[in-house]
Design a protein around this motif. Structure first.
Motif, mmCIF file in Angstrom:
data_model
loop_
_atom_site.group_PDB
_atom_site.id
_atom_site.type_symbol
_atom_site.label_atom_id
_atom_site.label_comp_id
_atom_site.label_asym_id
_atom_site.label_seq_id
_atom_site.Cartn_x
_atom_site.Cartn_y
_atom_site.Cartn_z
ATOM 1 N N ARG A 188 6.061 -5.992 -4.281
ATOM 2 C CA ARG A 188 6.282 -5.533 -2.905
ATOM 3 C C ARG A 188 5.068 -5.739 -2.007
ATOM 4 N NH1 ARG A 188 6.351 -0.505 -3.068
ATOM 5 N NH2 ARG A 188 6.430 0.034 -5.281
ATOM 6 N N GLU A 189 3.871 -5.668 -2.590
ATOM 7 C CA GLU A 189 2.655 -5.699 -1.775
ATOM 8 C C GLU A 189 1.966 -7.055 -1.738
ATOM 9 O OE1 GLU A 189 0.160 -2.586 -3.229
ATOM 10 O OE2 GLU A 189 1.527 -0.979 -2.589
ATOM 11 N N ASP B 10 6.564 -3.981 -10.055
ATOM 12 C CA ASP B 10 7.335 -3.709 -8.844
ATOM 13 C C ASP B 10 6.421 -3.497 -7.636
ATOM 14 O OD1 ASP B 10 9.667 -3.070 -7.286
ATOM 15 O OD2 ASP B 10 9.134 -0.954 -7.503
#
Length: 325
Positions: A281-282, A277
């Motif tokens: 996101r990054e 996750d």
């Protein structure tokens, strides 16, 4: 594009049907593990390919399956040791929980009764029956099913798999597992990424990369006492490799719900999913299901074929105009 896939061999007692005796801790806690894994996927919104043994979708049966061409005695445990254990034989409630999840999981097949497709006792008739009965049950539930996970990764009867209508399967891993995976990825920097391919039957092979529970027992306990969970570290390395990939290779993690028998097993999977996750996101990391990978690879192959056809047509036209034979 970096990509990670998580596939789940969802089987309850069927994963141990041929083992005498089955591993007590895993079989008695297989429902507990299913719930724990389901909740972990929910917590981190990570979609997975849930490959379900078809028999779990039944509400009841007589344990005989007289129309099924299984070897003699294959279903005997249903009528003896498990006659009073519906919790190991049936799981429509568990299957519904996956289908009703807020996470966009893929429903896939793990056969009807977990036969081994590479075994000499599994002939073409039995293979076809396992494929077809699983698809019949999916159809009765109003589900589409295009991906297949072979029990124990024992790949066989791929022609029959394609004829049944499947488009993808999880192939055997070519990467190290267990202690070797921890050692070779950590010290040697070995990649565990795999490349999906289209086989001679037109099926997309999405090979396994890493079994999430390949480092257990005393070795795991000792490692965790002086360091941390080696499989979490190895999975993170594999995910990082996927992030850095500039081709179609991907990280394909897999496990069974019944691998989650204790709180520390839950913590392992939550740590891995939390890292997925975070990287999603990054970075440009994408989380895909086996079906999505198959569609992407199939579309890419179609684009190549179309390009080749156009190039060939242009060459033919040029030759005709110029008078070349």
């Amino acid at each position: 594009m970096g990509s990670v896939v998580v596939s789940v061999d969802a089987e309850l007692g069927w994963g141990f049907l041929d083992l005498h005796p089955p591993p007590a801790d895993r079989i008695e806690r297989c429902r507990r593990g299913w719930h724990a894994l389901y909740e972990a996927f929910e917590a981190y919104d990570v979609p997975a390919t849930w490959a379900v043994v078809g028999h779990l979708m039944l509400e009841d049966c007589d344990g005989r399956h007289v129309d099924h061409p299984a070897p003699a005695g294959w279903f005997e445990r249903e009528r003896t040791d498990w006659a009073d254990r519906p919790d190991l034989r049936f799981g429509p409630d568990l299957v519904r929980s996956v289908l009703e999840s807020s996470v966009d999981h893929e429903f896939a097949s793990h056969s009807f009764s977990h036969v081994l497709f590479g075994a000499p006792s599994t002939d073409r008739e039995l293979a076809r029956a396992e494929f077809e009965r699983a698809l019949e049950l999916a159809d009765e539930w109003g589900l589409e099913c295009s991906s297949f996970v072979y029990p124990r990764n024992d790949v066989g009867h791929r022609a029959a798999l394609a004829e049944a209508g499947f488009t993808a399967y999880r192939g055997r891993t070519s990467t190290p597992e267990g202690f070797r995976a921890v050692l070779e990825t950590g010290l040697g920097g070995r990649s565990v990424l795999v490349e999906p391919t289209i086989d001679e039957h037109g099926l997309v092979n999405v090979p396994a990369s890493l079994f999430c529970f390949g480092f257990e027992g005393v070795a795991r306990t000792v490692a965790e006492s002086v360091w941390t969970d080696p499989m979490v570290v190895t999975a993170r390395r594999a995910i990082d490799q996927a992030v850095a990939a500039d081709d179609d290779r991907l990280c394909h993690l897999w496990l069974h719900p019944n691998n989650l028998t204790t709180d520390r097993d839950d913590e392992r999977m939550r740590a891995i999913l939390a890292y997925i996750d975070r990287q999603r996101r990054e970075t440009d990391l994408t989380v895909e299901t086996m079906g999505e990978v198959a569609a992407r690879i199939g579309e890419s192959a179609g684009d190549v074929d179309e390009s080749e056809n156009v190039d060939g047509l242009e060459t033919s036209i040029t030759q005709t105009v110029s008078g070349d034979d």
